[in-house]
Design a protein around this motif. Structure first.
Motif, PDB file in Angstrom:
ATOM      1  N   GLN A  22       0.987  -1.197   0.080  1.00 55.34           N
ATOM      2  CA  GLN A  22      -0.080  -0.040   0.245  1.00 55.34           C
ATOM      3  C   GLN A  22       0.868   1.350  -0.096  1.00 55.34           C
ATOM      4  O   GLN A  22       1.818   1.183   0.636  1.00 55.34           O
TER       5      GLN A  22
ATOM      6  N   THR B 251       1.557   5.004   1.017  1.00 57.25           N
ATOM      7  CA  THR B 251       0.631   5.973   2.106  1.00 57.25           C
ATOM      8  C   THR B 251       1.288   7.358   1.581  1.00 57.25           C
ATOM      9  O   THR B 251       2.772   7.317   1.471  1.00 57.25           O
TER      10      THR B 251
ATOM     11  N   PHE C 165       1.424  11.434   2.677  1.00 60.06           N
ATOM     12  CA  PHE C 165       1.062  12.346   3.578  1.00 60.06           C
ATOM     13  C   PHE C 165       0.951  13.609   2.914  1.00 60.06           C
ATOM     14  O   PHE C 165       1.757  14.178   2.338  1.00 60.06           O
ATOM     15  N   LEU C 166      -0.408  14.156   3.108  1.00 55.24           N
ATOM     16  CA  LEU C 166      -0.737  15.546   2.419  1.00 55.24           C
ATOM     17  C   LEU C 166      -1.243  16.574   3.387  1.00 55.24           C
ATOM     18  O   LEU C 166      -2.083  16.219   4.343  1.00 55.24           O
ATOM     19  N   GLN C 167      -0.879  17.885   3.098  1.00 54.89           N
ATOM     20  CA  GLN C 167      -1.424  18.945   3.826  1.00 54.89           C
ATOM     21  C   GLN C 167      -2.925  18.995   3.395  1.00 54.89           C
ATOM     22  O   GLN C 167      -3.337  18.733   2.265  1.00 54.89           O
TER      23      GLN C 167
ATOM     24  N   ARG D 288      -4.605  19.774  -3.148  1.00 53.19           N
ATOM     25  CA  ARG D 288      -3.374  18.981  -2.948  1.00 53.19           C
ATOM     26  C   ARG D 288      -3.544  17.472  -3.342  1.00 53.19           C
ATOM     27  O   ARG D 288      -2.687  16.897  -3.767  1.00 53.19           O
TER      28      ARG D 288
ATOM     29  N   TYR E  79      -3.677  17.457   8.238  1.00 57.17           N
ATOM     30  CA  TYR E  79      -3.263  16.776   7.264  1.00 57.17           C
ATOM     31  C   TYR E  79      -3.845  15.706   7.126  1.00 57.17           C
ATOM     32  O   TYR E  79      -4.988  15.433   7.981  1.00 57.17           O
TER      33      TYR E  79
ATOM     34  N   ILE F  46      -3.886  11.545   5.493  1.00 58.19           N
ATOM     35  CA  ILE F  46      -2.963  10.207   5.416  1.00 58.19           C
ATOM     36  C   ILE F  46      -3.718   9.474   3.983  1.00 58.19           C
ATOM     37  O   ILE F  46      -4.772   9.091   4.414  1.00 58.19           O
TER      38      ILE F  46
ATOM     39  N   ARG G  30      -4.308   6.565   1.902  1.00 57.83           N
ATOM     40  CA  ARG G  30      -3.687   5.233   1.631  1.00 57.83           C
ATOM     41  C   ARG G  30      -4.223   4.406   0.483  1.00 57.83           C
ATOM     42  O   ARG G  30      -5.319   4.711   0.147  1.00 57.83           O
TER      43      ARG G  30
ATOM     44  N   LYS H 262       7.795  10.805  -5.327  1.00 56.61           N
ATOM     45  CA  LYS H 262       9.133  11.337  -4.571  1.00 56.61           C
ATOM     46  C   LYS H 262       9.685  12.265  -5.481  1.00 56.61           C
ATOM     47  O   LYS H 262       9.981  13.374  -4.776  1.00 56.61           O
TER      48      LYS H 262
ATOM     49  N   HIS I 174       8.221  15.601  -4.984  1.00 54.57           N
ATOM     50  CA  HIS I 174       8.393  16.001  -3.666  1.00 54.57           C
ATOM     51  C   HIS I 174       6.970  15.672  -2.662  1.00 54.57           C
ATOM     52  O   HIS I 174       6.847  16.255  -1.924  1.00 54.57           O
ATOM     53  N   PHE I 175       6.454  14.526  -3.042  1.00 54.49           N
ATOM     54  CA  PHE I 175       5.368  14.142  -2.160  1.00 54.49           C
ATOM     55  C   PHE I 175       6.069  13.142  -1.043  1.00 54.49           C
ATOM     56  O   PHE I 175       7.119  12.624  -1.259  1.00 54.49           O
ATOM     57  N   SER I 176       5.586  13.192   0.254  1.00 58.35           N
ATOM     58  CA  SER I 176       6.094  12.307   1.218  1.00 58.35           C
ATOM     59  C   SER I 176       5.445  10.862   1.064  1.00 58.35           C
ATOM     60  O   SER I 176       4.294  10.591   1.521  1.00 58.35           O
TER      61      SER I 176
ATOM     62  N   LYS J 242       5.382   6.588   1.627  1.00 57.30           N
ATOM     63  CA  LYS J 242       6.012   5.309   2.035  1.00 57.30           C
ATOM     64  C   LYS J 242       5.380   4.224   1.629  1.00 57.30           C
ATOM     65  O   LYS J 242       4.037   4.310   1.459  1.00 57.30           O
TER      66      LYS J 242
ATOM     67  N   GLU K 285      10.568  12.489   6.828  1.00 56.01           N
ATOM     68  CA  GLU K 285       9.785  11.723   6.040  1.00 56.01           C
ATOM     69  C   GLU K 285       9.648   9.981   6.610  1.00 56.01           C
ATOM     70  O   GLU K 285       8.802   9.402   6.449  1.00 56.01           O
TER      71      GLU K 285
ATOM     72  N   LEU L  73       7.029   9.155   9.216  1.00 56.87           N
ATOM     73  CA  LEU L  73       5.674   9.319   8.897  1.00 56.87           C
ATOM     74  C   LEU L  73       5.057   8.017   8.981  1.00 56.87           C
ATOM     75  O   LEU L  73       5.492   7.108   8.509  1.00 56.87           O
ATOM     76  N   SER L  74       3.752   8.048   9.453  1.00 58.72           N
ATOM     77  CA  SER L  74       3.155   6.756   9.672  1.00 58.72           C
ATOM     78  C   SER L  74       1.886   6.739   8.782  1.00 58.72           C
ATOM     79  O   SER L  74       1.287   7.821   8.795  1.00 58.72           O
ATOM     80  N   ASP L  75       1.334   5.412   8.327  1.00 62.52           N
ATOM     81  CA  ASP L  75      -0.064   5.490   7.686  1.00 62.52           C
ATOM     82  C   ASP L  75      -1.074   5.345   8.819  1.00 62.52           C
ATOM     83  O   ASP L  75      -2.357   5.380   8.647  1.00 62.52           O
TER      84      ASP L  75
ATOM     85  N   ILE M 200      -3.076   7.241  11.895  1.00 63.84           N
ATOM     86  CA  ILE M 200      -3.325   8.401  12.559  1.00 63.84           C
ATOM     87  C   ILE M 200      -2.853   8.425  14.008  1.00 63.84           C
ATOM     88  O   ILE M 200      -2.350   9.227  14.789  1.00 63.84           O
TER      89      ILE M 200
ATOM     90  N   ILE N  55       1.530  19.299  13.008  1.00 64.94           N
ATOM     91  CA  ILE N  55       2.420  18.571  11.968  1.00 64.94           C
ATOM     92  C   ILE N  55       2.063  19.000  10.729  1.00 64.94           C
ATOM     93  O   ILE N  55       0.874  18.793  10.206  1.00 64.94           O
ATOM     94  N   VAL N  56       3.002  19.641   9.650  1.00 62.98           N
ATOM     95  CA  VAL N  56       2.730  19.820   8.324  1.00 62.98           C
ATOM     96  C   VAL N  56       3.343  19.098   7.394  1.00 62.98           C
ATOM     97  O   VAL N  56       4.426  18.273   7.907  1.00 62.98           O
ATOM     98  N   GLU N  57       3.044  18.835   6.138  1.00 64.15           N
ATOM     99  CA  GLU N  57       3.583  18.167   5.206  1.00 64.15           C
ATOM    100  C   GLU N  57       5.095  18.522   4.901  1.00 64.15           C
ATOM    101  O   GLU N  57       5.519  19.633   4.960  1.00 64.15           O
ATOM    102  N   PRO N  58       5.992  17.521   4.934  1.00 58.80           N
ATOM    103  CA  PRO N  58       7.545  17.802   4.798  1.00 58.80           C
ATOM    104  C   PRO N  58       7.602  18.489   3.568  1.00 58.80           C
ATOM    105  O   PRO N  58       6.851  18.662   2.530  1.00 58.80           O
ATOM    106  N   LYS N  59       8.775  19.588   3.518  1.00 54.61           N
ATOM    107  CA  LYS N  59       8.952  20.492   2.614  1.00 54.61           C
ATOM    108  C   LYS N  59       7.925  21.519   2.350  1.00 54.61           C
ATOM    109  O   LYS N  59       8.092  22.074   1.103  1.00 54.61           O
TER     110      LYS N  59
END
Lengths: 143, 435
Positions: A5, A7, A9-11, A16, A42, A44, A46, A60, A63-65, A67, B377, B380-382, B384, B410-414
């Motif tokens: 999966q 994942t 991380f988005l503002q 976005r 934010y 998440i 998935r 990546k 520039h998205f975070s 994983k 980064e 970061l966890s999937d 919450i 916590i804000v989005e990296p970069k």
């Protein structure tokens, strides 16, 4: 079946998510399942996608975070009590469910689940013949 | 190597004598040529002859940034405009810019002090100095440039920004010294990591960073990220620019060029002089500046002075790292908060990046502090849940240091703004409401 999966991380702000799907669209990557857990600040995202490695690399670059996480994808009969049966088997063996998402249609229910021990969880399912291998045709997401 | 051994290693008594002599000349000069100072001294019943030794400095009037603004642009110049060879302006971090002038001799003095600073960090004529400070009204770029040329080093005048090019030149030119703001150095370190460039593949060995306060934790992080030794260079345009003081290899504070700038620490509220080792506001008096000599200029920077001997051999007074600016100090619900405190905490938490923004708001009569933080980064966890655990832990650590409750986001990296110049760490919405 253990699946990969993505994942992201988005503002939590307008546009976005659209930027995320734009990258996937450009790469011709298909999304087969998606869920968003949101907080005030934010979200998440998935998702299970057709080409997870390619998607991860491209995101990546943009520039998205991103994983990857191991989750379980299962297809079970769309009948009352099926989910309960699975959870009961897992609970007895001490497997914890962190989150899940899914839907059912045309007699089959498809679920994506994040559990504490994916290998053990799938073994239990297989031994009970609760496992259906049909339905998940996205081969690339198999680990 | 010590650039100017006679001055930098002068006997203390001899230094006091030299300072006294130069102070007398400066006071005489501003009394005769700057109406602002003549008036101020007359109000205090002072005549130039009353100032005999360096100790008499305590009787002289203070100068503030507001005085510079009130006399904008040329009101405080002590020489006719024909003597000026350059003008710089402060970055105007907190308000209107202020202008400063230099005569030819002032520019030479500037280069001399930057030369001392570069040598203080272990630099020399064999070095290639990449000047990534901005060139222009800001004193950083040209200041480092002239100083590096003076010692005979090769200067790469790339100026600030254009990170990709900075990296290319670091690699291709084999730059050995990097000069820029600490926040930009941190940014370069991050980009190296992103591009998987091993810092050991570069020739870089020394970093000369200044123009904004930074914590020792930030210093460690930059040193590891760029594979260098990082040194603090201090300065402000009102006094000269970078090179007013600079750290040495002993890392016991920044050596002040006190034959040119006399440092004092005063209590920011009572303006009473404070002792060595006590933290207060740093004040400088020009001893040799020609174009615009200032008496007891209040820098707003909070630090302390040390006069014990340094193992590097220099005998001049050292100032400790600037703890913060009294301008940057936020008073939130009666508690003093410095952005540098937050930075120290974040750098000690492996999951966070040293990119943060403090947002202060007033809700009704209540001040609120929100701290926006970027997470590494890899952490970061999937889930919450995990993110909340992490947020609560960071929040708890910040609160225990600041002593007030904060909202941690916590804000989005970069996504927090990266700057090429001075980093913006505070957004005080209370001030904007007042406007």
């Amino acid at each position: 079946m253990i699946a990969k999966q993505l994942t992201v991380f988005l503002q939590n702000e307008p546009g976005r998510l659209e930027e995320l799907t734009r990258v996937l669209e450009q790469e011709k990557i298909n999304i087969s399942a998606l869920s968003i857990a949101e907080t005030e600040e934010y979200g998440i995202v998935r998702m299970i996608v057709s080409h997870p490695e390619q998607a991860e690399e491209k995101l990546k670059e943009e520039h998205f975070s991103v994983k990857t996480t191991q989750v379980i994808g299962v297809e079970v009969p769309d009948e009352p009590g099926t989910l309960h049966h699975i959870l009961k088997l897992w609970a007895e063996k001490g497997i914890n469910v962190e989150y899940m998402y899914g839907y059912s249609n045309c007699g089959a229910a498809r679920l994506i689940m994040k559990v504490s021990d994916p290998e053990k969880a799938t073994e239990i399912l297989a031994s009970e013949n609760l496992w259906s291998t049909v339905g998940w045709n996205a081969k690339d997401c198999i680990m | 190597m010590i650039w100017n051994e006679p001055k930098e290693c002068m006997h203390r008594e001899e230094m006091a004598h030299l300072q006294g002599k130069r102070l007398r000349a400066t006071v005489e000069k501003v009394y005769q040529n700057v109406p602002f100072y003549r008036k101020k001294m007359q109000e205090l019943g002072l005549e130039p002859g009353d100032i005999r030794t360096i100790q008499d400095i305590q009787f002289l009037p203070f100068t503030t940034k507001q005085d510079l603004r009130d006399n904008y642009p040329y009101g405080l110049m002590a020489v006719p405009s024909s003597e000026l060879v350059r003008l710089h302006a402060s970055s105007g971090t907190t308000g209107k810019p202020t202008v400063v002038g230099y005569t030819r001799k002032d520019i030479e003095m500037f280069a001399e002090n930057v030369a001392r600073s570069i040598c203080c960090t272990g630099g020399g004529k064999d070095d290639v100095v990449q000047v990534a400070y901005g060139y222009g009204l800001f004193t950083g770029g040209l200041g480092l440039h002239y100083g590096a040329e003076k010692i005979g080093a090769a200067v790469v005048p790339i100026s600030g920004g254009n990170t990709a090019k900075q990296l290319t030149l670091l690699q291709d030119f084999g730059s050995t010294i990097l000069a820029c703001t600490p926040s930009y150095a941190m940014h370069l370190a991050e980009v190296l990591e992103e591009k998987k460039i091993d810092p050991r593949s570069l020739c870089l060995r020394i970093g000369i960073f200044g123009a904004e306060p930074w914590s020792t934790e930030m210093k460690d992080k930059i040193e590891r990220g760029l594979g260098i030794k990082a040194y603090d260079i201090y300065g402000l345009s009102e006094i000269m620019g970078p090179g007013v003081s600079c750290g040495c290899e002993e890392e016991k504070g920044l050596h002040v060029a006190e034959d040119h700038f006399y440092p004092e620490i005063v209590d920011p509220d009572t303006l009473k002089p404070m002792k060595y080792g006590e933290t207060g506001e740093l004040v400088f008096t020009h001893l040799t500046k020609e174009a615009m000599p200032l008496l007891r200029y209040r820098t707003r920077d909070l630090t302390s002075l040390e006069n014990s001997a340094c193992d590097c051999g220099r005998t001049n007074v050292r100032m400790n790292r600037v703890k913060g600016r009294s301008d940057d100090m936020l008073i939130i619900r009666g508690v003093n908060v410095f952005p540098s405190q937050v930075e120290s905490v974040l750098l000690n938490i492996p999951e966070t990046k040293p990119h943060y923004l403090l947002v202060v708001e007033r809700r009704g009569t209540m001040d609120t502090l929100e701290i926006k933080v970027e997470i590494d980064e890899n952490y970061l966890s999937d889930e919450i849940n995990q993110m909340n655990v992490l947020r609560n832990r960071i929040c708890h650590e910040v609160e225990s240091v600041l002593g007030i409750s904060v909202k941690l986001t916590i804000v989005e990296p970069k996504t927090l703004e990266r700057t090429e110049g001075k980093a913006k760490r505070v957004l005080d919405l209370r001030k904007e409401e007042e406007k």
